[in-house]
Each structure stands twice: as structure tokens, then as C-alpha cells.
Design a protein around this motif. Structure first.
Motif, short mmCIF file in Angstrom:
data_model
loop_
_atom_site.label_atom_id
_atom_site.label_comp_id
_atom_site.label_asym_id
_atom_site.label_seq_id
_atom_site.Cartn_x
_atom_site.Cartn_y
_atom_site.Cartn_z
N LYS A 81 0.83 -1.21 0.00
CA LYS A 81 0.00 0.00 0.00
C LYS A 81 0.86 1.26 0.00
O LYS A 81 0.48 2.27 -0.59
N GLN A 82 2.02 1.21 0.67
CA GLN A 82 2.92 2.37 0.69
C GLN A 82 3.49 2.67 -0.69
O GLN A 82 3.89 3.79 -0.97
N MET A 83 3.53 1.67 -1.57
CA MET A 83 4.06 1.86 -2.92
C MET A 83 3.00 2.46 -3.85
O MET A 83 3.31 2.83 -4.98
N HIS A 109 12.56 4.21 -8.80
CA HIS A 109 11.57 5.25 -9.04
C HIS A 109 10.75 5.43 -7.77
O HIS A 109 10.26 4.47 -7.19
N LYS A 110 10.61 6.67 -7.33
CA LYS A 110 9.86 6.99 -6.11
C LYS A 110 8.43 7.37 -6.48
O LYS A 110 8.21 8.18 -7.39
N ILE A 111 7.47 6.83 -5.75
CA ILE A 111 6.07 7.12 -6.01
C ILE A 111 5.77 8.61 -5.84
O ILE A 111 4.97 9.18 -6.56
N GLU A 112 6.48 9.27 -4.94
CA GLU A 112 6.23 10.69 -4.68
C GLU A 112 6.50 11.56 -5.91
O GLU A 112 5.92 12.64 -6.05
N TRP A 113 7.35 11.12 -6.83
CA TRP A 113 7.64 11.90 -8.03
C TRP A 113 6.43 12.01 -8.94
O TRP A 113 6.37 12.91 -9.77
#
Length: 167
Positions: A81-83, A109-113
Motif C-alpha cells: 500500500k505504501q508503494m 523510481h519513487k512514487i512521490e515523483w
């Protein structure tokens, strides 16, 4: 004599800090020589893997789908879920964005991007890149990031840091 059904075994891949679901699923699939369809079949969730790798979460993953995937990939459901995107936060499916400075420290790759509210990298105070600064090619979906470079001109992601502007 009855032949027992052989259960396939899979290499387990640990998720990286802040890693997007797309990047994680791509790493897991490559480690286990699976296609998106093969992983979806193994988890019993059909074509969901291919959609999630492209950040298409409509409909969103159900708790049952995440639990089935968690069993196959060996990662806790809460970690999966955090991803994904935080609830109620919009995201950009395209273009795929990258902070080369972050990637140089942690190659994922960061989800925040991909969040709509993210205008730049908060850690490095740099703009996010949405295309290769050398050839102008848009970045492929993170599930396809095998070697950490532009798939057109092969410029390494970490070398792209010098092209990021301060925000």
C-alpha cells in the motif's frame, strides 16, 4: 504412486524506501523471469499487474488483490500500500518523472515523483526531469528501468543530475 503437484518458488525482492509499485513489480518480474501476465496469473489477479505498472489505478487495487499479490511477492500488504498513492492524492500517470540526484543515492523510481502536488525534489531542491536532457526522449514506465539509463541514448540517470535546475 501419486505425483504431488510441484509448487513454483520465486526469488524474493525487498522493496526500496519510497519505491513505486511500478518499479518494484518490474524488479520482481525480472528476478523471476515473469511477464506482467505471468505474475498476474500467479497471484490470481489477471491483468491488474500490467495496469498497476502503468500507474492505472482505476479501479483501485482491492484489499483482496493486494493480499494475493503480497503472498506471491513475499511483501506485507501494508508495505505494498505504501508503494501506491496515498488516498485522496492525485497523480500524474504521464509523464514519468525522475530526480536524478535521488536515483544516484537509491536507484529506484519513487512514487512521490508522480504526485500532482510534487513540483520538485524536496530533498535536493531540484526540478524533476520528465525526459532525457540529452536526447529529449520521455522516460519509459519504471517497470522497464533495468539499467538506470535512457533507453534511447543510454545516458545514465545519475549523470542527469547536472541538468536539473534548482527550485
Amino acid at each position: 504412486m501419486e505425483v504431488a503437484e510441484i509448487q513454483p518458488w520465486l526469488f524474493q525482492i525487498a522493496p526500496l524506501e519510497g519505491e513505486s509499485i511500478s518499479h518494484f513489480l518490474g524488479r520482481f518480474r525480472r528476478a523471476n523471469d515473469l511477464t506482467p501476465t505471468g505474475l498476474g496469473k500467479a497471484a490470481g489477479i489477471g491483468g491488474a499487474i500490467a495496469r498497476w505498472e502503468k500507474f492505472r489505478f482505476n479501479p483501485p487495487p482491492t484489499p483482496q488483490q493486494l493480499e494475493a499479490l503480497a503472498i506471491v511477492v513475499g511483501v506485507d500488504t501494508d508495505r505494498l500500500k505504501q508503494m501506491l498513492l496515498p488516498l485522496g492524492v492525485g497523480m500524474k500517470m504521464e509523464p514519468i518523472r525522475l530526480c536524478a540526484a535521488c536515483y544516484a543515492k537509491s536507484p529506484c523510481h519513487k512514487i512521490e515523483w508522480q504526485l500532482k502536488v510534487t513540483q520538485g525534489c524536496g530533498r535536493h531542491k531540484l526540478t524533476l526531469l520528465s525526459e532525457c536532457p540529452n536526447c529529449g526522449s520521455r522516460f519509459k514506465m519504471p517497470a522497464l528501468w533495468v539499467d538506470g539509463w535512457c533507453q534511447r541514448c543510454f545516458l545514465n540517470f545519475f549523470e542527469m543530475t547536472k541538468y536539473q535546475k534548482a527550485i
